[in-house]
Design an enzyme around this catalytic site. Structure first.
Site, mmCIF file in Angstrom:
data_model
loop_
_atom_site.group_PDB
_atom_site.id
_atom_site.type_symbol
_atom_site.label_atom_id
_atom_site.label_comp_id
_atom_site.label_asym_id
_atom_site.label_seq_id
_atom_site.Cartn_x
_atom_site.Cartn_y
_atom_site.Cartn_z
ATOM 1 N N HIS A 108 0.844 -1.191 0.000
ATOM 2 C CA HIS A 108 0.000 0.000 0.000
ATOM 3 C C HIS A 108 0.879 1.241 0.000
ATOM 4 O O HIS A 108 1.875 1.304 0.717
ATOM 5 C CB HIS A 108 -0.900 0.002 1.248
ATOM 6 C CG HIS A 108 -1.731 1.229 1.375
ATOM 7 N ND1 HIS A 108 -2.889 1.413 0.645
ATOM 8 C CD2 HIS A 108 -1.568 2.349 2.116
ATOM 9 C CE1 HIS A 108 -3.399 2.589 0.951
ATOM 10 N NE2 HIS A 108 -2.625 3.185 1.835
ATOM 11 N N ASP A 144 -15.006 3.530 8.384
ATOM 12 C CA ASP A 144 -13.920 4.438 8.006
ATOM 13 C C ASP A 144 -14.392 5.425 6.943
ATOM 14 O O ASP A 144 -14.051 6.605 6.979
ATOM 15 C CB ASP A 144 -12.708 3.652 7.487
ATOM 16 C CG ASP A 144 -11.686 4.602 6.888
ATOM 17 O OD1 ASP A 144 -11.149 5.428 7.650
ATOM 18 O OD2 ASP A 144 -11.463 4.565 5.669
ATOM 19 N N ARG A 155 -14.235 13.655 9.202
ATOM 20 C CA ARG A 155 -12.948 14.286 9.558
ATOM 21 C C ARG A 155 -12.557 15.333 8.523
ATOM 22 O O ARG A 155 -11.999 16.376 8.842
ATOM 23 C CB ARG A 155 -11.857 13.212 9.657
ATOM 24 C CG ARG A 155 -11.984 12.325 10.885
ATOM 25 C CD ARG A 155 -11.145 11.058 10.753
ATOM 26 N NE ARG A 155 -9.749 11.348 10.470
ATOM 27 C CZ ARG A 155 -8.959 10.570 9.716
ATOM 28 N NH1 ARG A 155 -9.410 9.453 9.182
ATOM 29 N NH2 ARG A 155 -7.710 10.909 9.505
ATOM 30 N N SER A 198 -7.355 4.448 9.969
ATOM 31 C CA SER A 198 -8.130 4.530 8.730
ATOM 32 C C SER A 198 -7.487 3.664 7.642
ATOM 33 O O SER A 198 -8.149 2.828 7.013
ATOM 34 C CB SER A 198 -8.196 6.006 8.297
ATOM 35 O OG SER A 198 -8.658 6.124 6.992
ATOM 36 N N LYS A 251 -8.666 -0.732 6.399
ATOM 37 C CA LYS A 251 -8.946 -1.209 5.038
ATOM 38 C C LYS A 251 -7.974 -2.311 4.635
ATOM 39 O O LYS A 251 -8.346 -3.287 3.994
ATOM 40 C CB LYS A 251 -8.870 -0.029 4.053
ATOM 41 C CG LYS A 251 -10.046 0.941 4.232
ATOM 42 C CD LYS A 251 -9.892 2.218 3.452
ATOM 43 C CE LYS A 251 -8.957 3.176 4.100
ATOM 44 N NZ LYS A 251 -9.082 4.583 3.763
#
Ligand code: URA
Length: 435
Positions: free
Chosen positions: A82, A161, A168, A183, A187
Site C-alpha cells: 500500500h 472508516d 474528519r 483509517s 482497510k
C-alpha cells in the site's frame, strides 16, 4: 453506554476501553450516534490522542464494520502493498508482477486516484477491457493459479472508516496520527493478506510532508499491523519530486512496462526494490535484502516479470498485446514542450503542482465522480540535479485541449526551480520500519 460520557472521558484524557470503542463505532456506522457527537469525539482525540491499544481497537472495530475478505483458500502467505499516495507513483504496476513471477502470491486491493495523486485502478484500466470488478472466486483462483490478482475495494469495505473519513474531512480532524493510521490499516486488514508492506511517502507531493511525521505514521501502522497478527513493514520514500519521469495514466503504464523491460528510471526502481525486498524477506522468498534485490533484477532480465504482467492483464479481461506494443496506447492531439527560462540545475520540482497540472489536463479526479482522460499526461525530461540550458525542454505536455495545456504549462514552469548551484542529492529511501 452514552456517547456523551465517552466524549467527556476522552476530553479529560481518559482511555477508552475495547467495549466502548466497539460500541461507538458500531453505533456510528448504524447511524445511532449522530455526526455532531462523533465530530466532538474526533476533536477530543486530536487534543488527547489515542494510545496503542485504543488505536488497535479503533482499527479492528472499523475493519469489522463491513465485509472482510477471507483469503484462506489461497495457498501460502499472501502479500499486499500500500502506498500513502504520490505523483507519478506507478510502483505497484512494476512491483506486483515481479513478486508474483518470483512465486509469492500477491492479493491486492487498490483504489482510484483522487486529487493530485493517481490510482492503480485507473492506470490498469488503460488496457482495453481490463477490470478490477472481479468476483471473490475469480480473485482467489487467479492468485492460486498465477500468483497475482488486483481488485477494487468493495463498496462495503470498512464502511465506518468511509463515514468517519468524510466527517474528519470537514471538521479539520484528518491530521491526527492514530486516526490516519487506523483509517488506512482498517482497510488493509479487511483485505485479508498476511503480509502488508507500506510505502509511506514524504515530501512536497505527499500527505505527510515532513519526514518525522511520515516516520511516526509508518511506525504506528507497523505496530497496528503486527498487533493484528499480520507481518507488517514500512519503507519511507521520497515524494519531493514526482517518481520516475511519467505523470498521467497510460504514460505511466508505458513507463512501468519499460521498467519491466529493464529500462526503468533509477528513482522508481530504487523504490520498487526497497518495497519488494521487504515483501520477499517477510515471506521467506529471500534470506536478506541483497538476495531479494538480486532475485528481482534477474526476474526482470529474464523477461519473466513482463510476461507475468501480460498474463495478469489478460486474466482480468485486458488486451495484453499492449504490453508488447505500447504504441497502441492512444496518442493525444497536442504535444507541448515546457522550456527552461534560464541555464542552471534543476533544484526542485514541486510534486503536488505537477500532479495538479496533470489534473487540469483531465488526467486526475477533482471529485470522486470526475471522468478522467487516460491519454493525457506530463513527461519530465529533466529531474532534480539535471543541468539545463535556456530554451531546452524540461517537460513535455500531452494534452487534448489547447487551453488546458496552456494552464498546465504555467503550472509546470512554476513547479520547477532552476538555480546556479547543484542541489544536494536526494535519498529516495529515507528509512525502513518493522524488519
Ligand atoms: N488515507 C486514508 O485512507 N485515511 C486517512 O485518514 C488519510 C489518508
Amino acid at each position: 453506554m452514552r456517547m456523551y460520557d465517552l466524549i467527556d472521558k476522552k476530553k479529560n484524557g481518559g482511555i477508552l476501553s475495547t467495549e466502548e470503542m466497539n460500541w461507538m463505532i458500531e453505533g456510528y456506522t448504524k447511524g445511532d450516534i449522530p455526526d455532531y457527537q462523533m465530530s466532538a469525539m474526533t476533536m477530543a482525540i486530536c487534543f488527547q490522542g489515542l494510545n496503542d491499544k485504543e488505536t488497535l481497537d479503533l482499527t479492528l472495530a472499523m475493519r469489522d464494520s463491513g465485509d472482510t475478505m477471507d483469503l484462506s483458500a489461497i495457498q501460502g502467505l499472501k502479500a499486499d502493498k500500500h502506498s500513502t499516495g504520490g505523483v507519478g507513483d506507478k510502483t505497484s504496476l512494476v512491483l506486483t508482477p515481479i513478486i508474483a513471477a518470483l512465486g509469492i502470491p500477491v492479493a491486492k486491493m487498490s483504489g482510484r486516484g483522487l486529487g493530485h495523486t493517481g490510482g492503480t485502478i485507473d492506470k490498469l484500466e488503460c488496457f482495453p477491457g481490463f477490470t478490477t470488478g472481479i468476483s471473490e472466486e475469480t480473485f482467489i483462483n487467479n492468485v492460486n493459479h498465477m500468483k497475482l490478482a488486483i481488485a477494487g475495494q468493495t463498496a462495503n469495505l470498512a464502511p465506518a472508516d468511509k463515514k468517519l473519513y468524510a466527517l474528519r474531512d470537514v471538521t479539520a480532524t484528518v491530521d491526527q496520527m492514530s486516526l490516519i493510521a487506523s483509517s488506512i490499516m482498517s482497510k488493509k486488514l479487511a483485505s485479508g493478506s498476511d503480509i502488508i508492506v507500506l510505502d509511506v511517502k514524504t515530501g512536497s507531493g505527499a500527505f505527510m510532508e515532513k519526514e518525522e511525521d511520515a516516520k511516526e505514521l509508518a511506525e504506528t501502522m507497523v505496530r497496528i499491523g503486527n498487533m493484528a497478527g499480520k507481518k507488517t513493514a514500512a519503507v519511507i520514500t521520497d515524494m519531493d519530486q514526482p517518481l520516475g519521469n511519467a505523470v498521467g495514466n497510460s504514460i505511466e503504464v508505458i513507463e512501468a512496462i519499460d521498467s519491466l523491460s529493464g529500462k526503468g528510471p533509477k528513482d522508481l526502481m530504487e523504490v520498487v526494490y526497497a518495497l519488494g525486498a521487504s515483501i520477499l524477506v517477510l515471506s521467506g522468498g529471500a534470506k536478506d535484502r541483497n538476495e531479494a534485490i538480486a532475485k528481482m533484477q534477474d526476474c526482470i532480465a529474464s523477461g519473466k516479470a513482463k510476461e507475468k504482467l501480460a498474463e495478469f492483464v489478460e486474466a482480468q479481461g485486458g488486451d495484453a498485446s499492449y504490453v508488447w506494443d505500447t504504441a497502441q496506447f492512444p496518442a493525444t492531439e497536442y504535444q507541448v514542450e515546457v522550456l527552461a527560462s534560464e541555464d542552471g540545475y534543476i533544484s526542485r520540482i514541486n510534486a503536488k503542482e505537477i500532479g495538479n497540472a496533470c489534473m487540469i489536463l483531465g488526467g486526475g479526479r477533482e471529485t470522486k465522480e470526475s471522468i478522467i482522460d487516460l491519454s493525457v499526461g506530463i513527461y519530465l525530461n529533466k529531474k532534480k540535479g539535471d543541468f539545463v540550458n535556456t530554451g531546452e525542454s524540461i517537460a513535455t505536455i500531452y494534452a487534448n485541449d489547447k487551453d488546458k495545456a496552456q494552464i498546465a504549462l504555467n503550472r509546470i514552469q512554476n513547479a520547477y526551480r532552476i538555480t546556479k548551484e547543484a542541489p544536494d542529492p536526494t535519498a529516495m529511501i529515507k528509512a525502513f520500519c518493522g524488519e
